[in-house]
Scaffold this motif. Structure first.
Motif: not given
Ligand SMILES: [Zn+2]
Length: 190
Positions: A123-127, A135-140
């Protein structure tokens, strides 16, 4: 006699000037970071430090119950040109603003990641919040990467490149194009 004195004075001033320049050059760390010799060859793979930090990133994300894969790392100039053509002279949508030689990927200093969902899909879903900690995994992942010394494409103000992580070692694309390379043994903060 007076002429000789003036001459020697001038020499002393010139030598002092060079001594100051050399001192500043070393003091500012320019030497440490910027030289593996000018006109160094184009790298053929990921820089060893970037490679090591990428492994740390994968492991530290895993420890937070986030599984990531590296979708892109080192990229040849030719492949960069192909990607640049996409959405311009070729079909598809624009994926990059960098031509061959203008991306940190071309010097083995950048990687792209994607998140692996529980069903193994990428996934490339930043949410996306797969580990359920609100917490968004992407931001983590981006935070872990930044702690490891990466620069995150999601922090860029003009073109946000969320999957992109790079280590510049203080080198601009212009300097890389000129043949400057980070020293292999240059250590970044653990
Ligand atoms: Zn990238």
């Amino acid at each position: 006699m007076k002429a000789l004195k003036t001459f020697l004075k001038s020499i002393a001033i010139i030598l002092m000037f060079f001594a100051i320049v050399i001192y500043l050059y070393n003091y500012l760390g320019y030497n440490d970071y910027k030289y593996e010799g000018k006109d160094a060859p184009i790298p053929t793979g990921l820089h060893p430090i970037v490679k090591k930090k990428t492994e740390h990133l994968i492991n530290e994300a895993e420890a937070q119950d986030i599984s990531i894969v590296i979708t892109e790392s080192f990229r040849t100039f030719e492949r960069q040109e192909e990607l640049y053509a996409q959405g311009r002279s070729e079909e598809g949508s624009i994926v990059t603003y960098a031509k061959g030689g203008e991306s940190y990927h071309n010097y083995g200093l950048a990687i792209d990641f994607a998140i692996v969902k529980e069903n193994e899909d990428l996934t490339w879903d930043i949410n996306y919040d797969g580990n359920g900690n609100d917490k968004s995994d992407w931001h983590e992942v981006a935070e872990i990467a930044k702690d490891l010394g990466f620069e995150w494409g999601g922090d860029w103000s003009n073109f946000k490149d969320y999957p992109h992580l790079q280590m510049t070692f203080g080198l601009s694309i212009q300097e890389l194009k000129l043949g400057f390379r980070p020293k292999v043994e240059t250590e970044v903060k653990q």
